[in-house]
Design a protein around this motif. Structure first.
Motif, short mmCIF file in Angstrom:
data_model
loop_
_atom_site.label_atom_id
_atom_site.label_comp_id
_atom_site.label_asym_id
_atom_site.label_seq_id
_atom_site.Cartn_x
_atom_site.Cartn_y
_atom_site.Cartn_z
N HIS A 1 0.82 -1.11 -0.04
CA HIS A 1 0.02 -0.08 0.06
C HIS A 1 0.77 1.16 -0.10
O HIS A 1 0.31 2.42 -0.26
CB HIS A 1 -0.94 0.00 1.03
N GLY B 1 -0.63 -0.60 -3.73
CA GLY B 1 -1.89 -1.19 -3.31
C GLY B 1 -2.70 -1.97 -4.21
O GLY B 1 -3.68 -2.56 -3.91
N GLN C 1 -2.48 -5.67 -3.05
CA GLN C 1 -3.30 -5.73 -1.66
C GLN C 1 -4.82 -5.59 -1.85
O GLN C 1 -5.74 -6.44 -1.02
CB GLN C 1 -2.93 -4.43 -0.44
N LYS C 2 -5.32 -4.92 -2.76
CA LYS C 2 -6.74 -4.80 -2.99
C LYS C 2 -7.26 -6.02 -4.25
O LYS C 2 -8.58 -6.21 -4.26
CB LYS C 2 -7.12 -3.71 -4.04
N ILE D 1 -6.55 -6.62 -7.41
CA ILE D 1 -6.98 -6.49 -8.56
C ILE D 1 -6.38 -7.42 -9.65
O ILE D 1 -7.16 -7.89 -10.37
CB ILE D 1 -6.87 -4.91 -8.99
#
Length: 540
Positions: free
Chosen positions: A223, A492, A495-496, A498
């Motif tokens: 992040h 990020g 971590q998300k 995607i």
């Protein structure tokens, strides 16, 4: 797994077939005997020392097709009513990931469909007389020889063909001279201890950290931007280090340190505290050898350049691939499995049944452009090192479309360094990562080629002077354009989840293998994603 981990370990190869391949010879005899028109290294005529337009991306054909696929199919006479062949696996894309996938499946009935008329993706190269140099990806980090990538290089017979450079020899161009070793404070002796401290910490992380995408490092620093991580880890950092890191981000990721994931960035920079491996022609040397082995085992029709895939659908327990071949004919293949080794934004257009969550995730991935300029000199010279970052003593701000920056290239790879400069012409390869969105529109302006050519020749003059050369010693310059080849490793993103969502297999029939599976633009990632796809196919 992330770039650093690929060097040590990876998916077991026990279940993957492997056939021996002969070694790859060097020089003009090898080029004459082993380089058909569609292979990764383009053999140039003696008169082609200057490009007259960009090499690399061809926008016309794919744009005609992808902006209105149904209309394009109708214009071609409509979809064929019958299947032309049945195969085990169709691979969409003939870059590193696609050819790696095909290499490990070459004992099956396969076809690699590559849109470009030359294989290799952005791991292509050129051969001018007896000089071979990269027009795209230039090198990778030396892996453990027992790791999958090390095993591949050994199996291909090319492990010993690379020239290696240690981080102890990292050289930069600063104050109009070559300065080394950078990591020991060569550009500012008074700051030697800070340079050593930063390098030691990077080496420690590279050796000890868990770089798995689900590991602790990803959870704790993905992040953060790399700029934030540096500040948190070291406080104030010497401007020469900050400039180096900024230029490294532009060259490796087409992104700036204030937007790139600290986790992704560390995976690259920490790996490079070891040895770099450079081959004649860059990564195209290895890619070519894989293609050679595929054709030997799976037949000449297994690799099909100039084949643009228009639609991939599933029907029961198989998939159907509609494509246009190099002659402009529409054909359909039925396959037990399909591997999408192309970029996700292409897959998004040609898989109509893609789930909405996956479709939306792909829409959040960003891609950046870069240019490569190859300066061919009239005579060979001895390079001080393989890669040179060009430092000016000040940190360049992050560019935007409205403020594009003042650096026409970030670093120079000595293109014929891997050949020990035993060539008729040496080559300087200028890398120009363009770290902002929307750069493609500028690159496809008809005047762009000549504009960049003039700029490169102007800006390279001080570099030539440092090498005791002048513009009169330039034999030619060739420019290559890559419009949207690198996925941006944004802070990020991992971590998300995607990239994970964007790469989810569809009905266990359509798998994804590309460096954008993890938004991590390197040979190691593309190869590993291919192994993941192969593993999924062989174990289902």
């Amino acid at each position: 797994m992330q770039r650093r981990d690929f060097l040590k370990t990876g998916i077991s190869l026990a279940a993957i077939s492997s056939l021996p391949a002969s070694g790859l010879a060097k020089g003009s005899e090898w080029m004459n005997a082993n380089m058909p028109d569609d292979w990764p290294i383009a053999r140039l005529k003696d008169s082609e020392n200057n490009s007259i337009d960009f090499n690399g991306d061809d926008i016309n054909r794919p744009h005609d097709a992808f902006w209105n696929i149904d209309g394009y199919i109708a214009k071609k006479g409509g979809e064929p009513s019958s299947i032309s062949e049945d195969l085990d696996v169709v691979v969409v894309g003939g870059g590193v990931a696609g050819l790696s996938t095909a290499y490990y499946l070459r004992d099956k009935k396969i076809a690699v469909l590559e849109m470009d008329f030359r294989l290799g993706g952005n791991s292509k190269g050129e051969a001018y007389k007896n000089a071979m140099y990269s027009t795209g990806a230039a090198y990778f980090v030396e892996p453990d020889q027992q790791a999958p990538l090390g095993h591949l290089l050994t199996e291909l017979g090319v492990w010993n063909d690379a020239r290696r450079e240690s981080s102890d020899h990292t050289t930069v161009l600063y104050d109009n001279k070559f300065t080394s070793p950078f990591w020991k404070g060569a550009t500012d002796k008074a700051a030697t201890e800070q340079f050593k401290k930063v390098f030691t910490r990077l080496a420690e992380i590279g050796a000890e950290a868990d770089f798995d995408y689900n590991g602790e490092l990803a959870r704790t620093v993905d992040h953060l931007t790399f700029e934030q991580w540096l500040k948190k880890e070291f406080g104030d950092v010497h401007p020469h280090l900050l400039e180096y890191f900024q230029l490294y981000g532009w060259s490796s990721f087409c992104g700036s340190t204030d937007e790139l994931s600290a986790y992704q960035y560390l995976g690259f920079i920490c790996a490079e505290t070891g040895n770099l491996m450079a081959y004649p022609g860059g990564n195209a040397y290895v890619v070519h050898k894989m293609a050679q082995a595929i054709r030997k085992s799976a037949g000449t029709k297994s690799l099909r350049a100039g084949a643009i895939v228009l639609r991939v659908t599933t029907e029961g327990d198989s998939a159907v691939v509609l494509y246009e071949d190099a002659m402009g004919n529409l054909k359909k293949i039925r396959a037990k499995k399909v591997v999408m080794a192309c970029q996700k934004f292409v897959a998004r257009r040609i898989i109509p049944e893609m789930p909405k969550e996956q479709f939306d995730a792909i829409g959040q991935l960003m891609y950046r452009a870069y240019l490569v300029g190859n300066i061919i000199t009239k005579k060979p010279f001895q390079s001080p090192s393989y890669e040179l970052y060009c430092l000016r003593g000040q940190v360049p701000p992050s560019p935007t479309p409205m403020r594009r920056g003042d650096r026409s290239f970030t670093d120079i790879c000595n293109g014929t360094w891997a050949q020990q400069e035993k060539v008729d012409h040496s080559v300087l390869t200028l890398y120009h990562g363009i770290p902002y969105d929307g750069a493609r529109q500028f690159l496809f302006n008809p005047a762009s080629h000549d504009k960049y050519k003039t700029r490169y020749l102007t800006d390279v003059e001080p570099v030539l002077k440092t090498m005791n050369l002048t513009l009169d010693d330039v034999h030619g310059i060739r420019l290559t354009r890559w419009g949207h080849s690198l996925p941006l490793a944004q802070a990020g993103l991992i971590q998300k989840g995607i990239p994970q969502k964007a790469s989810t297999s569809i009905n266990n029939l359509i798998h994804f293998a590309n460096q954008d599976n993890w938004a991590n633009p390197c040979f190691e990632t593309a190869h590993h994603c291919a192994l993941e796809a192969v593993h999924a196919i062989l174990n289902n």
